[in-house]
Design a protein around this motif. Sequence first.
Motif, PDB file in Angstrom:
ATOM      1  N   GLY A 114       0.636  -1.502   0.081  1.00  0.00           N
ATOM      2  CA  GLY A 114       0.164  -0.255  -0.443  1.00  0.00           C
ATOM      3  C   GLY A 114       1.266   0.765  -0.180  1.00  0.00           C
ATOM      4  O   GLY A 114       0.577   2.186  -1.137  1.00  0.00           O
ATOM      5  N   ARG A 115       1.971   1.188   0.894  1.00  0.00           N
ATOM      6  CA  ARG A 115       2.997   2.589   0.689  1.00  0.00           C
ATOM      7  C   ARG A 115       3.975   3.212  -0.633  1.00  0.00           C
ATOM      8  O   ARG A 115       3.771   3.993  -0.527  1.00  0.00           O
ATOM      9  CB  ARG A 115       4.115   2.304   2.239  1.00  0.00           C
ATOM     10  N   ALA A 116       3.372   1.985  -1.512  1.00  0.00           N
ATOM     11  CA  ALA A 116       4.647   1.607  -3.076  1.00  0.00           C
ATOM     12  C   ALA A 116       3.290   2.638  -2.935  1.00  0.00           C
ATOM     13  O   ALA A 116       4.005   3.114  -4.383  1.00  0.00           O
ATOM     14  CB  ALA A 116       4.643   0.646  -2.787  1.00  0.00           C
ATOM     15  N   VAL A 117       2.152   1.327  -3.537  1.00  0.00           N
ATOM     16  CA  VAL A 117       1.362   2.463  -4.234  1.00  0.00           C
ATOM     17  C   VAL A 117       1.197   4.055  -4.037  1.00  0.00           C
ATOM     18  O   VAL A 117       0.994   5.275  -4.417  1.00  0.00           O
ATOM     19  CB  VAL A 117       0.243   1.953  -3.775  1.00  0.00           C
ATOM     20  N   VAL A 118       0.987   4.500  -3.340  1.00  0.00           N
ATOM     21  CA  VAL A 118       1.278   5.911  -2.624  1.00  0.00           C
ATOM     22  C   VAL A 118       2.369   6.670  -2.674  1.00  0.00           C
ATOM     23  O   VAL A 118       1.823   7.890  -2.950  1.00  0.00           O
ATOM     24  CB  VAL A 118       0.962   6.036  -1.110  1.00  0.00           C
ATOM     25  N   GLU A 119       3.281   5.863  -2.314  1.00  0.00           N
ATOM     26  CA  GLU A 119       4.274   6.957  -3.194  1.00  0.00           C
ATOM     27  C   GLU A 119       4.681   7.014  -4.445  1.00  0.00           C
ATOM     28  O   GLU A 119       5.337   8.322  -5.155  1.00  0.00           O
ATOM     29  CB  GLU A 119       5.971   5.998  -2.482  1.00  0.00           C
ATOM     30  N   ARG A 120       4.283   6.021  -5.196  1.00  0.00           N
ATOM     31  CA  ARG A 120       3.723   6.528  -6.333  1.00  0.00           C
ATOM     32  C   ARG A 120       2.969   7.338  -6.802  1.00  0.00           C
ATOM     33  O   ARG A 120       3.478   8.075  -7.964  1.00  0.00           O
ATOM     34  CB  ARG A 120       3.360   4.456  -7.475  1.00  0.00           C
ATOM     35  N   VAL A 121       2.372   7.834  -6.266  1.00  0.00           N
ATOM     36  CA  VAL A 121       0.838   8.125  -7.316  1.00  0.00           C
ATOM     37  C   VAL A 121       0.740  10.127  -6.359  1.00  0.00           C
ATOM     38  O   VAL A 121       0.399  10.828  -6.647  1.00  0.00           O
ATOM     39  CB  VAL A 121      -0.480   8.310  -6.629  1.00  0.00           C
ATOM     40  N   ALA A 122       1.293  10.099  -5.020  1.00  0.00           N
ATOM     41  CA  ALA A 122       1.757  10.956  -3.682  1.00  0.00           C
ATOM     42  C   ALA A 122       2.259  12.280  -5.367  1.00  0.00           C
ATOM     43  O   ALA A 122       1.227  13.458  -5.128  1.00  0.00           O
ATOM     44  CB  ALA A 122       2.748  11.369  -2.930  1.00  0.00           C
ATOM     45  N   PRO A 123       3.159  12.124  -5.814  1.00  0.00           N
ATOM     46  CA  PRO A 123       3.558  14.007  -6.529  1.00  0.00           C
ATOM     47  C   PRO A 123       2.319  14.228  -7.477  1.00  0.00           C
ATOM     48  O   PRO A 123       1.833  15.124  -7.905  1.00  0.00           O
ATOM     49  CB  PRO A 123       4.720  13.166  -7.566  1.00  0.00           C
ATOM     50  N   SER A 124       1.833  13.476  -8.503  1.00  0.00           N
ATOM     51  CA  SER A 124       0.576  13.856  -9.161  1.00  0.00           C
ATOM     52  C   SER A 124      -0.725  13.765  -8.866  1.00  0.00           C
ATOM     53  O   SER A 124      -1.349  15.112  -8.723  1.00  0.00           O
ATOM     54  CB  SER A 124       0.041  12.426 -10.098  1.00  0.00           C
ATOM     55  N   VAL A 125      -0.808  13.313  -6.652  1.00  0.00           N
ATOM     56  CA  VAL A 125      -1.883  14.109  -6.393  1.00  0.00           C
ATOM     57  C   VAL A 125      -1.682  15.107  -6.096  1.00  0.00           C
ATOM     58  O   VAL A 125      -2.225  16.186  -5.631  1.00  0.00           O
ATOM     59  CB  VAL A 125      -1.749  13.435  -5.460  1.00  0.00           C
ATOM     60  N   ARG A 126      -0.612  16.062  -5.491  1.00  0.00           N
ATOM     61  CA  ARG A 126      -0.037  16.993  -5.044  1.00  0.00           C
ATOM     62  C   ARG A 126      -0.454  18.325  -6.700  1.00  0.00           C
ATOM     63  O   ARG A 126      -0.326  18.925  -5.980  1.00  0.00           O
ATOM     64  CB  ARG A 126       1.614  16.870  -4.477  1.00  0.00           C
ATOM     65  N   ARG A 127       0.184  17.748  -7.297  1.00  0.00           N
ATOM     66  CA  ARG A 127       0.226  18.313  -8.736  1.00  0.00           C
ATOM     67  C   ARG A 127      -1.460  18.801  -9.007  1.00  0.00           C
ATOM     68  O   ARG A 127      -1.322  19.768  -9.119  1.00  0.00           O
ATOM     69  CB  ARG A 127       0.651  18.104  -9.441  1.00  0.00           C
ATOM     70  N   TRP A 128      -1.997  17.802  -9.173  1.00  0.00           N
ATOM     71  CA  TRP A 128      -3.377  18.690  -9.227  1.00  0.00           C
ATOM     72  C   TRP A 128      -4.257  19.243  -8.109  1.00  0.00           C
ATOM     73  O   TRP A 128      -5.058  20.209  -8.908  1.00  0.00           O
ATOM     74  CB  TRP A 128      -4.334  16.700  -9.256  1.00  0.00           C
ATOM     75  N   GLY A 129      -3.895  18.912  -7.116  1.00  0.00           N
ATOM     76  CA  GLY A 129      -3.895  20.547  -5.960  1.00  0.00           C
ATOM     77  C   GLY A 129      -5.583  20.253  -5.140  1.00  0.00           C
ATOM     78  O   GLY A 129      -4.969  20.774  -4.549  1.00  0.00           O
TER      79      GLY A 129
END
Length: 947
Positions: free
Chosen positions: A764-779
């Motif tokens: 689960g943490r690997a999935v979170v780290e994978r998408v975190a940059p795109s989530v912060r960018r969408w914002g």
Amino acid sequence: MASLIGLEAAGGPGLVGRDVELSLLREHMREAGTMRAALLRGPAGVGKTRLMAAALAETAGDVRVLSVKCQESGGAAFEAVRALFAPLGLTGPDPAGSPLLSGSARLALPALAPDREGGASPAGPADGYAVMHGLYWLAAGLAADEPLVLAVDDVQWCDEASLRWLGFLVRRAADLPIALFMTLRTETGTAAPGALDEIADAVACLTVDVAPLPYDAVREIVTAALGTEPAPAVVARCLEITGGTPFLVHLLAGELAELAPGGAPDAAALPDGFGRRAVARFHIDRLTPGQSAVARAAAILETDDPALIAALAGTRPGLARRALEDLRDLGLLLPGSLGYRHDLIRQAVLDAVPPAELDDLRERAARLLNDSHSSAEQVALQLMRLPEIPEPWMVTALRSAALGAEQRGAPAVAGQYLTRALRHDPDDVELLSASARALAHSDSGAALSRLEHALTLVTEPRTRCRLILQYVVTALGAYRSPRAFELANEALELCATQLGDSPADQALRTRVEAMVLVAGLDEKTTVRQVGERFRDRTPPAGETAEERLLLGMLCALGTLEGRAAAEVVPAAGRVLCVGDVSLGGWGALGASLTLYLADEIKPVDLALTALLEQSRIRGKAWTCGVASSTRAQMHLWAGNITQALSDAQLAFDLVHRLLRVSSAVGPQCALAEALVHRGDPHRAQELVDLVARPGLDRFALEYHTYLMARGRVRAALGDLEGALHHLTRCGDSLADAGIGNPVLAPWWFDAVQILAGLGRPEEGRAVVERVAPSVRRWGTPRALGMLHLCRGVLAPGAAGVEELTEAARLLENSAGQLESARAEHLLGRRLLDHGDAAGARERLRRSVDAAVRCGSKLLLDQAVAALSAAGGRLRHSTQSPTEALSGSERQIAERAAAGATNREIAESLFLTQRTVEFHLTSVYRKLGIGGRQELADALDRAWEPAQ
């Protein structure tokens, strides 16, 4: 007694030997109030028309009968329909004022309008489905006053558009008091065999094979003609000569009466070679040359205008009229008519003409009709029977006929005319383009092939760009976007190097740019290429329709790439603020995608609602289905499950059940996700199993929508590993395509919660780290709250509580009410695990309230169970009677509560009135109310918050 409107009595001898067939028809038509159809089929002369007339004569009560006899020369688009409704005054110069054409019946006007000289009309092409929808409501309105019977003689010659509407009527009018009788000559092909087969295969249709007469029936007819019973050998000889065909038996019996006026003839007196064709030509062989010329002209033209017959026969009108009287006296023509007594006689007249001479007569007939200012489609019917189209005026006539067919809502017929015109010049670019437009929906492969050919002939840049734009639109409907993308890029290069700066050139260039985006964003393989091509493109101001189209597609690109929401939302807002969403097309949908994923729900809702109302008024079922499906997805994202279920059900009913578009994806997936929230995952599984588009994994939006729906259905059914499989496939596919928006298909949000529940936090943490940059960018607050929720379910102890508390804070005032309900639920459970029962109950009550507001039984059941475990209880019920309403029932109930009549509801939702009545009865029962007057209050009852 039936009131026969437009049905000429079948004169002559009575019906003999058809008791069994009549009994079958009586039994089939006995059930009142429901659609019934009967197809009487058999060879020419076997007595189908007389049998149909006898069945109609037995119709009991006050019944309106409308009839048409189709002609071998064919008919213009909807010509049979116009002939059926002509006795009602609906095909005159100004039928729009008729009260019969109120409501949705007005959409039938293009089909009913009289033929126009040259096929021209100020109106553009009519929507084919809307026209059939209007004709259905015209028939329904007539049937509401008194039972309606439609009789179509010689349906094998019915024009294709009318035949397809008859099939539409049989499918849609199951609960209406309408009967359809048809006769079919089996040795002749039909204009649309698939449409006729569909009618014959319908449960409501009885097919009766009308067989030749047996010996006893032949004896009865011959006895009646002779006045005395003939010898068995004479009857047997008559049966042999005629094959038991009633029409020929009657003809032969009359000849026998002339041979032996005072008694029974001897079988040996019948001439040798007295075959069926010879019987039909008894009188034809006796005609003078002048009578033969008039007979041939009448057979070819099939008109009631004696002046036209005289002109084609090459004689003076007075002589032609005398010849026509002679033909009636000889029994070839019907009394008081210029029509033949039977098609066998007419065919015998034409068979006597050598083929080359017959082609010459047909060409002369076409020229004569053209010169006499007959409608273009009447001219085209003659031209379509010629082996070649040798002269330019013929091409012009066929083009005009095609235009008329399109304006009536019959593009497939227009395509046939233009296909024939192309024989004159296969390299005519305008013809290739026009025929491709007409065939785009009925035969997209042929349409694209013609456009490809046209592109090999054209080098002029503006013409080439317009052909490419047409190709892109056609290819997208045929799911062939890679080739469209290739050609659109070529057009863009042409625009850059060979177009000027005039307003027209600028508009063309802008439209080409937009269509490069449309084609490139359709399939996954070209998304990255589009992004690279338009990375530095400055968005246009959006002042023209072309600029708004481009701006909307640039917003869609930015959204798919996952650029910051704050960067793309202002431009998307400019696309929708003008209010021309129906004209904006792809641009408006692209802007809508951006706005609702950024939680700007209101402008999208307003735009889609306006589009839905326009499409309903205009009878455009496909547009209504697309808009409903899109709005259902928007409501799912906004957490309004009740409205999502309503819209998704309408979209599914229109696209899958009514229009029968097997390649659709959105309606099934939206309805499946709504049903998951309503606690019906098994039905949801059935819906996603219906998705059957070939090569679905190529598509940028639909494939990921499908995977998300499938994953959520599997999770609701308890198959967590299966759900993870679909969700991770979704994430991998998005990454492969270069689609970086984290909320377009938020696979990670569901996957992380499943992994946490399975005790696999590292994955689960690997999935979170994978998408975190795109989530912060969408914002957006929702996206950030979803990310905190995922981190919270994976983090132990106080860190998890902190993350979930932040998630609940971010989501509480966002549009993500489903996510808010889940965050409160997870936080409440975590607090309970840490011994804070009071804090847990507060959070779980918030979760209950949010789930109730959303209408999600799935989340509500989870929250209520957790609240009970925390020692909390509900002081008020969380159940509402409206929860039991299906999507269709909700749509109908809302309109009924707003004051719409049953017919108005049925018209707007493309339903039948009986279906509306059925659903309203169910609504009253489920809501526990007595009728319509209590409906508005019942629907407006608010959910009680949990205490």
